[in-house]
Design a protein around this motif. Structure first.
Motif, PDB file in Angstrom:
ATOM      1  N   ALA A 158       0.821  -1.202   0.000  1.00  0.00           N
ATOM      2  CA  ALA A 158       0.000   0.000   0.000  1.00  0.00           C
ATOM      3  C   ALA A 158       0.859   1.258   0.000  1.00  0.00           C
ATOM      4  CB  ALA A 158      -0.925  -0.002   1.212  1.00  0.00           C
ATOM      5  N   SER A 159       1.993   1.209   0.680  1.00  0.00           N
ATOM      6  CA  SER A 159       2.884   2.366   0.715  1.00  0.00           C
ATOM      7  C   SER A 159       3.383   2.713  -0.683  1.00  0.00           C
ATOM      8  CB  SER A 159       4.070   2.093   1.644  1.00  0.00           C
ATOM      9  OG  SER A 159       3.644   1.880   2.970  1.00  0.00           O
ATOM     10  N   TRP A 160       3.749   1.695  -1.463  1.00  0.00           N
ATOM     11  CA  TRP A 160       4.181   1.953  -2.834  1.00  0.00           C
ATOM     12  C   TRP A 160       3.007   2.430  -3.687  1.00  0.00           C
ATOM     13  CZ3 TRP A 160       8.999   2.792  -3.344  1.00  0.00           C
ATOM     14  CH2 TRP A 160       9.950   2.075  -2.623  1.00  0.00           C
ATOM     15  N   GLY A 161       1.792   1.920  -3.393  1.00  0.00           N
ATOM     16  CA  GLY A 161       0.619   2.406  -4.104  1.00  0.00           C
ATOM     17  C   GLY A 161       0.392   3.881  -3.862  1.00  0.00           C
TER      18      GLY A 161
ATOM     19  N   ASN B 251     -10.314  -0.013  -2.192  1.00  0.00           N
ATOM     20  CA  ASN B 251     -11.534   0.789  -2.315  1.00  0.00           C
ATOM     21  C   ASN B 251     -11.248   2.264  -2.066  1.00  0.00           C
ATOM     22  OD1 ASN B 251     -13.222  -1.373  -2.909  1.00  0.00           O
ATOM     23  ND2 ASN B 251     -13.738  -1.753  -0.766  1.00  0.00           N
ATOM     24  N   THR B 252     -10.479   2.553  -1.023  1.00  0.00           N
ATOM     25  CA  THR B 252     -10.133   3.942  -0.710  1.00  0.00           C
ATOM     26  C   THR B 252      -9.258   4.541  -1.798  1.00  0.00           C
ATOM     27  OG1 THR B 252     -10.263   3.449   1.657  1.00  0.00           O
ATOM     28  CG2 THR B 252      -9.050   5.431   1.014  1.00  0.00           C
ATOM     29  N   PHE B 253      -8.296   3.787  -2.286  1.00  0.00           N
ATOM     30  CA  PHE B 253      -7.413   4.233  -3.365  1.00  0.00           C
ATOM     31  C   PHE B 253      -8.231   4.659  -4.582  1.00  0.00           C
ATOM     32  CE2 PHE B 253      -4.357   3.533  -6.837  1.00  0.00           C
ATOM     33  CZ  PHE B 253      -3.198   4.100  -6.316  1.00  0.00           C
ATOM     34  N   ARG B 254      -9.241   3.862  -4.896  1.00  0.00           N
ATOM     35  CA  ARG B 254     -10.096   4.175  -6.052  1.00  0.00           C
ATOM     36  C   ARG B 254     -10.963   5.414  -5.791  1.00  0.00           C
ATOM     37  NH1 ARG B 254     -12.701  -0.952  -8.381  1.00  0.00           N
ATOM     38  NH2 ARG B 254     -10.877  -0.921  -9.758  1.00  0.00           N
ATOM     39  N   LYS B 255     -11.489   5.549  -4.566  1.00  0.00           N
ATOM     40  CA  LYS B 255     -12.315   6.708  -4.235  1.00  0.00           C
ATOM     41  C   LYS B 255     -11.525   8.013  -4.353  1.00  0.00           C
ATOM     42  CE  LYS B 255     -15.453   4.340  -1.025  1.00  0.00           C
ATOM     43  NZ  LYS B 255     -15.863   4.217   0.400  1.00  0.00           N
ATOM     44  N   VAL B 256     -10.252   7.967  -3.985  1.00  0.00           N
ATOM     45  CA  VAL B 256      -9.410   9.163  -4.072  1.00  0.00           C
ATOM     46  C   VAL B 256      -9.132   9.540  -5.523  1.00  0.00           C
ATOM     47  CG1 VAL B 256      -7.116  10.085  -3.507  1.00  0.00           C
ATOM     48  CG2 VAL B 256      -8.380   8.769  -1.821  1.00  0.00           C
ATOM     49  N   GLY B 257      -9.209   8.573  -6.417  1.00  0.00           N
ATOM     50  CA  GLY B 257      -8.947   8.856  -7.831  1.00  0.00           C
ATOM     51  C   GLY B 257      -7.819   8.054  -8.419  1.00  0.00           C
TER      52      GLY B 257
ATOM     53  N   PRO C 124     -11.645  -5.683   9.602  1.00  0.00           N
ATOM     54  CA  PRO C 124     -11.345  -5.362   8.197  1.00  0.00           C
ATOM     55  C   PRO C 124     -11.420  -3.881   7.845  1.00  0.00           C
ATOM     56  CG  PRO C 124     -13.610  -6.070   8.365  1.00  0.00           C
ATOM     57  CD  PRO C 124     -13.053  -6.134   9.759  1.00  0.00           C
ATOM     58  N   GLY C 125     -11.223  -2.994   8.809  1.00  0.00           N
ATOM     59  CA  GLY C 125     -11.246  -1.568   8.538  1.00  0.00           C
ATOM     60  C   GLY C 125      -9.992  -1.098   7.827  1.00  0.00           C
ATOM     61  N   PHE C 126      -9.895   0.220   7.648  1.00  0.00           N
ATOM     62  CA  PHE C 126      -8.723   0.811   6.998  1.00  0.00           C
ATOM     63  C   PHE C 126      -7.570   0.787   7.986  1.00  0.00           C
ATOM     64  CE2 PHE C 126      -5.924   4.032   5.297  1.00  0.00           C
ATOM     65  CZ  PHE C 126      -6.053   3.896   3.928  1.00  0.00           C
ATOM     66  N   MET C 127      -6.525   0.094   7.640  1.00  0.00           N
ATOM     67  CA  MET C 127      -5.416  -0.171   8.547  1.00  0.00           C
ATOM     68  C   MET C 127      -4.706   1.123   8.948  1.00  0.00           C
ATOM     69  SD  MET C 127      -2.344  -2.833   7.754  1.00  0.00           S
ATOM     70  CE  MET C 127      -1.454  -3.643   9.072  1.00  0.00           C
ATOM     71  N   THR C 128      -4.353   1.233  10.229  1.00  0.00           N
ATOM     72  CA  THR C 128      -3.667   2.433  10.696  1.00  0.00           C
ATOM     73  C   THR C 128      -2.341   2.648   9.979  1.00  0.00           C
ATOM     74  OG1 THR C 128      -2.761   3.534  12.646  1.00  0.00           O
ATOM     75  CG2 THR C 128      -2.637   1.133  12.620  1.00  0.00           C
TER      76      THR C 128
ATOM     77  N   GLN D 197      -4.475  -9.064  -3.370  1.00  0.00           N
ATOM     78  CA  GLN D 197      -5.741  -8.340  -3.314  1.00  0.00           C
ATOM     79  C   GLN D 197      -6.605  -8.652  -2.095  1.00  0.00           C
ATOM     80  OE1 GLN D 197      -8.504  -9.393  -6.381  1.00  0.00           O
ATOM     81  NE2 GLN D 197      -9.904  -7.701  -5.964  1.00  0.00           N
ATOM     82  N   PRO D 198      -6.838  -9.923  -1.716  1.00  0.00           N
ATOM     83  CA  PRO D 198      -7.771 -10.196  -0.619  1.00  0.00           C
ATOM     84  C   PRO D 198      -7.417  -9.490   0.685  1.00  0.00           C
ATOM     85  CG  PRO D 198      -7.318 -12.211  -1.826  1.00  0.00           C
ATOM     86  CD  PRO D 198      -6.369 -11.175  -2.353  1.00  0.00           C
ATOM     87  N   ASP D 199      -6.132  -9.267   0.935  1.00  0.00           N
ATOM     88  CA  ASP D 199      -5.710  -8.600   2.170  1.00  0.00           C
ATOM     89  C   ASP D 199      -5.746  -7.083   2.059  1.00  0.00           C
ATOM     90  OD1 ASP D 199      -5.205 -11.141   3.131  1.00  0.00           O
ATOM     91  OD2 ASP D 199      -3.080 -11.076   2.587  1.00  0.00           O
ATOM     92  N   MET D 200      -6.063  -6.552   0.874  1.00  0.00           N
ATOM     93  CA  MET D 200      -5.974  -5.110   0.642  1.00  0.00           C
ATOM     94  C   MET D 200      -7.276  -4.510   0.134  1.00  0.00           C
ATOM     95  SD  MET D 200      -2.173  -4.808  -1.057  1.00  0.00           S
ATOM     96  CE  MET D 200      -2.222  -3.019  -0.918  1.00  0.00           C
ATOM     97  N   ILE D 201      -8.381  -5.226   0.274  1.00  0.00           N
ATOM     98  CA  ILE D 201      -9.642  -4.774  -0.312  1.00  0.00           C
ATOM     99  C   ILE D 201     -10.030  -3.387   0.192  1.00  0.00           C
ATOM    100  CG2 ILE D 201     -12.129  -5.203  -0.314  1.00  0.00           C
ATOM    101  CD1 ILE D 201     -11.517  -8.175  -0.612  1.00  0.00           C
ATOM    102  N   THR D 202      -9.922  -3.156   1.489  1.00  0.00           N
ATOM    103  CA  THR D 202     -10.310  -1.854   2.040  1.00  0.00           C
ATOM    104  C   THR D 202      -9.401  -0.750   1.513  1.00  0.00           C
ATOM    105  OG1 THR D 202     -11.110  -2.947   4.046  1.00  0.00           O
ATOM    106  CG2 THR D 202     -10.759  -0.583   4.168  1.00  0.00           C
ATOM    107  N   PHE D 203      -8.104  -1.012   1.433  1.00  0.00           N
ATOM    108  CA  PHE D 203      -7.190  -0.008   0.884  1.00  0.00           C
ATOM    109  C   PHE D 203      -7.508   0.276  -0.575  1.00  0.00           C
ATOM    110  CE2 PHE D 203      -3.420   1.176  -1.530  1.00  0.00           C
ATOM    111  CZ  PHE D 203      -2.991   2.288  -0.825  1.00  0.00           C
TER     112      PHE D 203
END
Length: 442
Positions: A243-246, A271-277, A307-311, A263-269
């Motif tokens: 996620a950091s490299w993303g 989704n947020t990545f896509r919402k930001v653009g 499964p929230g957005f990881m700190t 992907q399965p471990d990063m679904i929440t990230f």
């Protein structure tokens, strides 16, 4: 002499890098090998400082550790486990919080354990009270001394118990698992953490012979067994590094393929990545993260346990949000002191305000405790180079992202701490055509 990294920013990161096993799992699996009556093999092991620390601590306790760094394969043989000298433990353990997890396995193998003062990143209180209280519930005797904490097993050995956590603490869940698997009887853990790294540790323990069930209400039940065998296991990939490299791709208008991202471990990230653009493409080998062009969008974001957005995703994402249009709100609910890194971002031109109030959907446990745990980011704001110091592991990598996105040259000190959790990060930056170099401070 302190190493200083010079970063010439304003250039997109483009290329491919590879992530290996998760920092938040691999050292814990290494500790689990202490519980076995024979050797274990762990694959996909990253070359990071936390792995070095645990390797050395295991070595002090008589575990034979062989690490093929090129292949990422580690063999751990605990058949000659022994007590270690306290001075040696103190010299190594002070740089990490992992030694507390040695307690359960050492109590089973040796009947005693010693824990020095613990280190780690200064991102908020990580009290070991959960750990010590848990060990007491199993029957362990905890003796706090000036040089550290001595813990001993009762004459009849550790017994299964009921543990209820007031917050789904990852460390306390790991402690309970590593202690309960060889305690006599059944242990029930309420309020457990269920992060992917926890589940992979359960996978390892089950391979060793443990009997563990996980319920949907965060209850884990462990049926103690008398002995465990060695394991062969491939570590899950590091979702924090991926996620950091993303986020780095997003902040620098770049295009990075992260081989090994899962992907399965990063679904929440994602989704947020896509919402930001941001945009991403997923295949069987990894994930391509890229900025598709056009403005980024502001969002409201709240961290949480899985499964929230990881700190640990929050800090790199905040850097990207400085380039989003409008006001973004970030509410940190896991660590109370995780916005210290924003001072350097403001120095580089970001508009960020931090607040003591809960600015999320619901009040959190920090709301009445006078902590700055919410942030409002106004953007987009051009970032410019600056002289900055790395505060901690995740904040430090976020500073690198900011410097890479900024116009001009930045001088970043204290970057060595990043090697605790990011394997070969300088080599990977060069693979992405980043204009960075080390210089020695005068």
């Amino acid at each position: 002499m302190e190493s200083i990294m010079h970063i010439e920013g304003g250039h997109p990161l483009i290329g491919e890098i590879t992530v290996r096993g998760a920092k938040n799992f691999v050292p814990k699996a290494m500790v689990a090998s202490l519980l076995a009556d024979g050797p274990s093999q762990l694959r996909n092991v990253p070359l990071i400082r936390d792995v070095d620390v645990v390797s050395d601590l295991l070595g002090l306790h008589g575990v034979q550790v062989d690490f093929d760094q090129d292949r990422g394969v580690m063999t751990l043989d605990p058949r000659n486990v022994k007590a270690a000298r306290r001075a040696d433990i103190d010299a190594l353990g002070g740089s990490s919080r992992i030694p507390i997890l040695f307690c359960g396995p050492l109590l089973h193998q040796l009947g005693e354990a010693f824990i020095p003062e613990l280190g780690g990143c200064n991102i908020g209180g990580r009290p070991i009270d959960f750990h010590l209280d848990t060990l007491r519930k199993f029957g362990a005797v905890v003796d706090k001394r000036p040089d550290g904490i001595h813990i001993s097993s009762p004459a009849g050995g550790l017994k299964g118990t009921v543990v209820t956590l007031p917050f789904p603490s990852v460390g306390a869940t790991e402690q309970t698992l590593l202690t309960a698997v060889r305690a006599e009887g059944i242990t029930t853990l309420h309020g457990a953490a269920t992060e992917p790294e926890i589940m992979d540790l359960i996978n390892v323990l089950q391979k060793m012979g443990a009997i563990i069930s996980v319920d949907t209400d965060r209850t884990i039940r462990i049926e103690g067994v008398s002995h465990l065998t060695g394991f062969r296991h491939t570590a899950l990939p590091d979702r924090i590094e991926a996620a950091s490299w993303g986020a780095a791709a997003l902040a620098t208008h770049g295009d990075i393929y992260v081989r090994g991202a899962h992907q399965p471990d990063m679904i929440t990230f994602l989704n947020t990545f896509r919402k930001v653009g941001g945009a991403f493409d997923i295949d069987e080998e990894g994930i391509r993260f890229y900025h598709p062009g056009g403005p980024l969008r502001s969002i409201a974001l709240e961290t949480g346990v899985h499964p929230g957005f990881m700190t640990d995703w929050q800090q790199p994402m905040v850097v990207a949000l400085t380039q989003a249009e409008g006001l973004s709100i970030v509410h940190e609910t896991v660590y109370e002191n995780r916005f210290g890194f924003t001072g350097a971002l403001r120095q580089m031109g970001a508009t960020i305000q931090v607040y003591k109030e809960c600015l999320g959907s619901t009040p959190c446990r920090f709301g009445q405790r006078n902590f700055y745990h919410s942030a409002v980011i106004s953007g987009p704001t051009p970032l410019h180079g600056a002289d900055i110091a790395v505060p901690d592991l995740r904040g430090g990598f976020s500073h690198l992202i900011a410097a890479l996105a900024a116009e001009g040259t930045s001088r970043v000190s204290g970057v060595d701490v990043i090697s605790r959790g990011y394997e070969h990060f300088l080599t990977k930056l060069h693979q992405l055509d980043a204009r960075v170099e080390y210089v020695d401070a005068a």
